[in-house]
Design a protein around this motif. Sequence first.
Motif, PDB file in Angstrom:
ATOM      1  N   ARG A  38       0.831  -1.216   0.000  1.00 27.44           N
ATOM      2  CA  ARG A  38       0.000   0.000   0.000  1.00 27.44           C
ATOM      3  C   ARG A  38       0.860   1.260   0.000  1.00 27.44           C
ATOM      4  N   LEU A  39       1.928   1.251   0.784  1.00 24.32           N
ATOM      5  CA  LEU A  39       2.832   2.402   0.805  1.00 24.32           C
ATOM      6  C   LEU A  39       3.486   2.612  -0.561  1.00 24.32           C
ATOM      7  N   ARG A  40       3.890   1.527  -1.189  1.00 24.77           N
ATOM      8  CA  ARG A  40       4.519   1.635  -2.505  1.00 24.77           C
ATOM      9  C   ARG A  40       3.589   2.276  -3.519  1.00 24.77           C
ATOM     10  N   ARG A  41       2.311   1.922  -3.488  1.00 24.54           N
ATOM     11  CA  ARG A  41       1.353   2.513  -4.425  1.00 24.54           C
ATOM     12  C   ARG A  41       1.249   4.020  -4.232  1.00 24.54           C
ATOM     13  N   LYS A  42       1.487   4.482  -3.023  1.00 23.17           N
ATOM     14  CA  LYS A  42       1.369   5.910  -2.735  1.00 23.17           C
ATOM     15  C   LYS A  42       2.658   6.688  -2.973  1.00 23.17           C
ATOM     16  N   VAL A  43       3.798   6.104  -2.649  1.00 19.65           N
ATOM     17  CA  VAL A  43       5.057   6.863  -2.740  1.00 19.65           C
ATOM     18  C   VAL A  43       5.921   6.501  -3.937  1.00 19.65           C
ATOM     19  N   ASP A  44       5.706   5.352  -4.524  1.00 18.75           N
ATOM     20  CA  ASP A  44       6.540   4.916  -5.649  1.00 18.75           C
ATOM     21  C   ASP A  44       5.835   5.128  -6.979  1.00 18.75           C
ATOM     22  N   ALA A  49      12.171   3.457  -7.680  1.00 23.53           N
ATOM     23  CA  ALA A  49      11.330   3.244  -6.502  1.00 23.53           C
ATOM     24  C   ALA A  49      12.045   3.687  -5.229  1.00 23.53           C
ATOM     25  N   LEU A  50      11.277   4.209  -4.289  1.00 23.21           N
ATOM     26  CA  LEU A  50      11.843   4.619  -2.997  1.00 23.21           C
ATOM     27  C   LEU A  50      11.925   3.455  -2.012  1.00 23.21           C
ATOM     28  N   ILE A  51      10.909   2.605  -2.004  1.00 21.24           N
ATOM     29  CA  ILE A  51      10.885   1.465  -1.080  1.00 21.24           C
ATOM     30  C   ILE A  51      11.332   0.234  -1.852  1.00 21.24           C
ATOM     31  N   TYR A  59      13.310  -4.499   4.110  1.00 25.56           N
ATOM     32  CA  TYR A  59      12.995  -3.369   3.249  1.00 25.56           C
ATOM     33  C   TYR A  59      13.911  -2.199   3.550  1.00 25.56           C
ATOM     34  N   VAL A  60      14.157  -1.390   2.524  1.00 27.21           N
ATOM     35  CA  VAL A  60      14.996  -0.213   2.679  1.00 27.21           C
ATOM     36  C   VAL A  60      14.343   0.945   1.928  1.00 27.21           C
ATOM     37  N   LEU A  61      14.375   2.127   2.527  1.00 26.66           N
ATOM     38  CA  LEU A  61      13.845   3.324   1.897  1.00 26.66           C
ATOM     39  C   LEU A  61      14.998   4.173   1.411  1.00 26.66           C
ATOM     40  N   GLY A  62      14.939   4.582   0.188  1.00 22.92           N
ATOM     41  CA  GLY A  62      15.973   5.438  -0.382  1.00 22.92           C
ATOM     42  C   GLY A  62      16.213   5.115  -1.837  1.00 22.92           C
ATOM     43  N   ARG A  63      16.688   6.079  -2.554  1.00 19.93           N
ATOM     44  CA  ARG A  63      17.002   5.883  -3.962  1.00 19.93           C
ATOM     45  C   ARG A  63      18.178   4.922  -4.118  1.00 19.93           C
ATOM     46  N   THR A  64      18.271   4.305  -5.260  1.00 21.62           N
ATOM     47  CA  THR A  64      19.386   3.402  -5.535  1.00 21.62           C
ATOM     48  C   THR A  64      20.703   4.141  -5.328  1.00 21.62           C
ATOM     49  N   GLY A  65      21.573   3.502  -4.601  1.00 21.14           N
ATOM     50  CA  GLY A  65      22.871   4.113  -4.313  1.00 21.14           C
ATOM     51  C   GLY A  65      22.855   5.009  -3.082  1.00 21.14           C
TER      52      GLY A  65
END
Length: 66
Positions: A38-44, A49-51, A59-65
């Motif tokens: 559900r969070l991915r549908r809202k923020v990604d 993807a952020l999540i 799970y990790v939040l943040g841009r690649t790298g």
Amino acid sequence: MLRHLLVNAGQVLSKEQISAHVWSDFRATEAIEKLISRLRRKVDQEEPALIRTRRGFGYVLGRTGA
């Protein structure tokens, strides 16, 4: 859950860690997976993807790298 991911951005959080923080005990992994979905549908809504999922770890939040 999103706040916990934000505070720990760049760190891999296991389902157990997320569950303990959000509910103070362990919930079924299906509940965590559904909430992450559900969070991915809202923020990604844009790439990348952020999540992100680290299979076997969590799970990790943040841009690649990040």
